[in-house]
Design an enzyme around this catalytic site. Structure first.
Site, PDB file in Angstrom:
ATOM      1  CB  THR A  53      49.865  40.687  31.400  1.00 24.20           C
ATOM      2  OG1 THR A  53      51.242  40.592  31.770  1.00 24.20           O
ATOM      3  CG2 THR A  53      49.073  39.775  32.322  1.00 24.20           C
ATOM      4  CG  ASP A  54      54.707  39.103  29.443  1.00 24.21           C
ATOM      5  OD1 ASP A  54      54.257  39.626  30.485  1.00 24.21           O
ATOM      6  OD2 ASP A  54      55.835  39.393  28.985  1.00 24.21           O
ATOM      7  CD  GLU A  55      53.568  40.313  35.250  1.00 22.50           C
ATOM      8  OE1 GLU A  55      53.456  39.819  36.385  1.00 22.50           O
ATOM      9  OE2 GLU A  55      53.728  41.532  35.050  1.00 22.50           O
ATOM     10  CE1 TYR A  61      47.891  42.515  36.262  1.00 15.50           C
ATOM     11  CE2 TYR A  61      50.119  41.670  35.973  1.00 15.50           C
ATOM     12  CZ  TYR A  61      49.011  42.309  35.472  1.00 15.50           C
ATOM     13  OH  TYR A  61      48.998  42.749  34.169  1.00 15.50           O
ATOM     14  CE  LYS A 106      44.895  41.429  32.522  1.00  9.11           C
ATOM     15  NZ  LYS A 106      43.839  42.348  31.986  1.00  9.11           N
TER      16      LYS A 106
END
Length: 355
Positions: A132-134, A158, A162
């Site tokens: 993810t870009d998060e 989260y 990741k």
């Protein structure tokens, strides 16, 4: 044959369905079927010998080892993850177990399997990790978009979990020369999206006559990627990506959350008007923001276009219309996923959030 983990979830199930529109190569689909995993997503594959479903967890080392030994896949695509920021705030442990420990066990099983392959198959094998870009943290309005070399600054349990999984994948390549590929995508939307995330929640709540809860001032910005475009990007990275490389996947669609909600309301006003003649916008309710809410994400996907020739087929306008229409056409699916457990989660997450 390929092994797909998390292939009954939102992105994973779309990938499996998309795969079979382009290939007859069989898929082993390993999914533990948590609340977000739904075999109804794959109903069209019932009786299809190309699709081999196995209920199980990526953290079950012996299970994964047995699957690899039995089916000898040429690639693993890892979608399996806990993915909802709000859930990670309420209960981070599940995210640590699945996203970090689970990825570690999957890597260990896959590395041992790869070590035992003959030279030709060993050279061709790939482990594609979907992220993810998060992991990159939050941007200001004037910051440039995230690139593959952006610093990791995760801000939620989260995204931290990741980020840890990404680091493990990278480490296995550099330490063991394990042939990995990593993709970091922006916010996905489209069919089969569990209605806890923004877009499906707004559609489902609007049609049910419920409030449309918007966090804070609604000006948080995300880049939006139609899920089938994401699937095509993953296929392309698997086909031609350079081992050890990371590829950012984005839709070139930066939108504020409140603008997304207003767009959905306008489409529903057109496609399924309220019986009282009023706009669905009247159901919008601003609620207390979630803790640590990142202000802006933006993906620079030029590396993927430049090196592998990929770019999204859908604009946000075409993708969101397809998405709204899908939910209108698939009310039975929506009804089935809104179980008692789902209702309990919604009450827990939104309880006490004042306007």
């Amino acid at each position: 044959m390929i092994l797909v983990t998390g292939g009954a979830g939102f992105i994973g199930s779309n990938f499996v369905l998309d795969w079979f529109t382009h290939s007859d190569e069989p898929v082993i689909n390993l999914d533990t079927l948590t609340y977000a995993g739904n075999m109804e997503n794959l109903a069209s594959l019932r009786g299809d010998d190309r699709h081999i479903f196995v209920k199980g967890d990526i953290g079950e080392l012996s299970l994964v080892e047995n699957l690899l030994a039995r089916y000898t896949p040429r690639a693993i695509i890892n979608f399996a993850a806990e993915s909802h920021v709000d859930r990670s705030i309420h209960g981070p442990e599940a995210f640590i177990q699945t996203n970090i420990v689970g990825t570690f066990h999957l890597l260990e099983a896959a590395r041992a399997y790869w070590d035992g392959l003959d030279p030709g198959k060993k050279q061709a094998f790939r482990f594609l990790h979907v992220s993810t870009d998060e992991v990159y943290g939050s941007l200001t309005s004037s910051d440039p978009a995230f690139t593959e070399t952006s610093r990791y600054q995760p801000n939620s349990p989260y995204s931290a979990s990741k980020a840890a999984s990404d680091h493990l994948v990278r480490a296995y390549h550099h330490t063991y020369h394990f042939p990995v590929l990593t993709t970091n995508c922006s916010n996905n939307y489209g069919p089969y999206h569990f209605p806890e995330k923004l877009i499906p929640l707004m559609i489902v709540n609007a049609l049910a006559g419920k409030a449309l809860p918007v966090y804070g001032d609604g000006r948080q910005i995300r880049d939006w990627l139609y899920v089938r475009d994401h699937c095509s990007a993953i296929r392309r990275v698997l086909e031609a990506g350079k081992v050890g490389e990371t590829y950012n996947v984005g839709g070139w669609n930066e939108k504020a959350n409140i603008d997304i909600v207003n767009t959905i309301c306008a489409l529903l006003d057109e496609l399924r008007p309220r019986t009282d003649g009023k706009s669905y916008r009247e159901q919008i309710k601003y609620v207390q923001d979630r803790p640590g809410h990142d202000r802006r994400y933006a993906i620079d996907a030029r590396k993927l276009e430049r090196e592998l020739g990929w770019k999204p087929a859908e604009t946000f306008e075409t993708g969101i219309r397809k998405t709204v229409q899908w939910y209108l056409d698939n009310q039975a699916w929506v009804d089935h996923v809104q179980s008692g457990v789902y209702r309990e989660w919604m009450e827990k997450n939104y309880a006490g959030r004042t306007q």
